[in-house]
Scaffold this active site. Structure first.
Site, PDB file in Angstrom:
ATOM      1  CG  PHE A 101      56.264   9.445 -55.331  1.00 55.31           C
ATOM      2  CD1 PHE A 101      56.939  10.357 -54.545  1.00 55.31           C
ATOM      3  CD2 PHE A 101      55.644   8.389 -54.706  1.00 55.31           C
ATOM      4  CE1 PHE A 101      56.984  10.238 -53.174  1.00 55.31           C
ATOM      5  CE2 PHE A 101      55.679   8.244 -53.341  1.00 55.31           C
ATOM      6  CZ  PHE A 101      56.350   9.177 -52.572  1.00 55.31           C
ATOM      7  CG  ASP A 216      54.155   2.546 -64.504  1.00 52.15           C
ATOM      8  OD1 ASP A 216      53.765   2.526 -65.690  1.00 52.15           O
ATOM      9  OD2 ASP A 216      54.464   3.585 -63.912  1.00 52.15           O
TER      10      ASP A 216
END
Length: 437
Positions: A101, A216
């Site tokens: 991210f 994930d």
């Protein structure tokens, strides 16, 4: 040089009026000067308002609150100014990590609450869709084994998430990070971590109103608080699980080494993909090793293949982390290793549900007979496909690929449509650029 002299007649010049301060020629001020003062004052006011708007004093309600309410998110909001104050303007000294991210910073709110701020990087492979996904998913849940979201900041082109601060960082760093960051995790602590992750997944899969596939699960996305309790994080790739379709996904995303074969190779996605990933994490907790691709031995993952081989030869205890120095409960260790092998079965139907895993770990049900049906059952063709994909993949990064299937139905859907949000961010970015120009 000839010069022309003209006689001056003072009666030809107008005489200034003496009936007011603006018309006097003594202490009075001309009209042009007054106009200049007015224009200058207006410009100054505009600059001050623009400055206040830029720093978030005047646009709080017009940006974050309005748009967040439109998305019906159950979370708080922060201004960019508040986030900058909490992180000391994103001081590098407060940087505590970097993920798919973007960077993560430690921050302190005015009431003393510690937060971890995730900042979307301009170089991030995740974008608006993942930001919205994570924001929507985690704000909808409250569970002891899921990281708590304090709020977010959507301002200009800035996307920020403020989480509870986890003092002991990630499980990956604790187990096999740099030596100076590793933690001495005894077996009771590791066993408690196994149960904590399982409870978090059982909640997502079976207990919450929205059934979620995380997609994930890995040691990096399991965080440890000050008491070394495990909490699942990073919901940017999470999907809503829909049971009444073919469970085919055309958008495959995750981390190799943790991805279930049926999902990585054929796009087949169910909650059993998370169960597979959880099995890999169990093996890492037991061994203190990461499940990485063995490039010296083609078509093998070091840890998983080693565990399967030891199961066949009856030497499972050789898998145990030497740092535990034989200080562990053999029965608990046997249950965890066999559960890991069951969770990583090639066929998703042979993997247990997470609620069953919790029951077995807590001793409420007797563990079933575990079948060895792991990576040895994978065909050489499947192995070759996976390794070819690995050649172009950095295991520490999140990768995405498209699989050309004619069946376009999916097993999961985005929680929020991203089109309106993208337009909003573009408008906010344009407004910001106008202020800077």
């Amino acid at each position: 040089m000839n010069c022309l002299y003209l006689p001056l007649n003072y009666s030809d010049f107008p005489v200034p009026r003496q009936d007011g301060p603006l018309g006097g020629n003594g202490n009075g001020v001309s009209g042009g000067t007054v106009a200049g003062i007015v224009v200058g004052t207006l410009c100054l006011i505009i600059l001050i308002v623009g400055f206040l708007w830029w720093w978030g004093y005047l646009r709080r309600g017009a940006t974050t609150e309005l748009d967040l309410n439109g998305l019906e998110l159950n979370t708080g909001s922060f201004t960019l100014r508040q986030i900058k104050a909490a992180t000391n303007n994103f001081d590098i000294a407060n940087k505590i990590g970097e993920g798919g991210f973007g960077p993560v910073y430690k921050g302190v709110l005015p009431d003393g609450t510690l937060i971890a701020v995730k900042q979307l990087s301009s170089k991030s492979k995740q974008g608006n869709r993942e930001f919205l996904n994570e924001l929507g998913m985690i704000s909808a849940f409250q569970h002891p084994n899921l990281v708590k979201l304090h709020g977010c900041c959507i301002e200009g082109n800035q996307l920020l998430l403020a989480y509870e601060y986890m003092e002991n960082n990630s499980l990956a760093r604790a187990l096999f990070g740099p030596k100076e960051w590793q933690l001495e995790l005894d077996w009771p602590t590791r066993y408690r971590i196994c149960i904590g992750i399982a409870k978090g997944l059982a909640f997502l899969h079976e207990e919450s109103r929205l059934k979620i596939v995380h997609r994930d699960i890995k040691a990096t996305n399991v965080l440890l608080d000050k008491n070394l309790d495990a909490k699942i994080s990073d919901f940017g790739l999470a999907k809503l699980d829909e049971e009444d379709n073919t469970h085919i996904s055309t958008r495959v995303a995750g981390t190799y080494g943790y991805m279930a074969p049926e999902y990585a190779l054929r796009g087949y996605l169910t909650d059993k993909a998370d169960v597979y990933s959880y099995g890999i994490v169990l093996l890492e907790i037991v061994s203190g090793m990461a499940n990485i691709a063995d490039r010296a031995k083609e078509n093998q993952f070091v840890l998983l293949d080693r565990a399967v081989s030891m199961k066949i030869t009856g030497n499972l205890m050789e898998l145990v982390d030497p740092k535990l120095d034989s200080k562990y409960d053999i029965q608990e260790m046997t249950v965890v290793i066999n559960l890991a092998l069951a969770c990583t079965a090639i066929s998703p139907t042979n993997r247990p549900a997470m609620s069953a895993v919790v029951s077995m770990l807590e001793g409420r049900t007797v563990p079933q007979n575990f079948a060895v049906e792991q990576s040895r059952s994978m065909t050489e063709l499947d192995r070759d496909k996976m390794m070819k994909q690995l050649e172009n993949t950095n295991e520490s990064q999140i990768e995405e690929m498209s699989i050309p299937y004619t069946d376009s139905s999916t097993s999961a859907v985005d929680l929020y449509p991203v089109d309106r949000f993208s337009d909003y961010l573009q408008n906010r970015s344009n407004d910001t650029n106008k202020l800077l120009s």
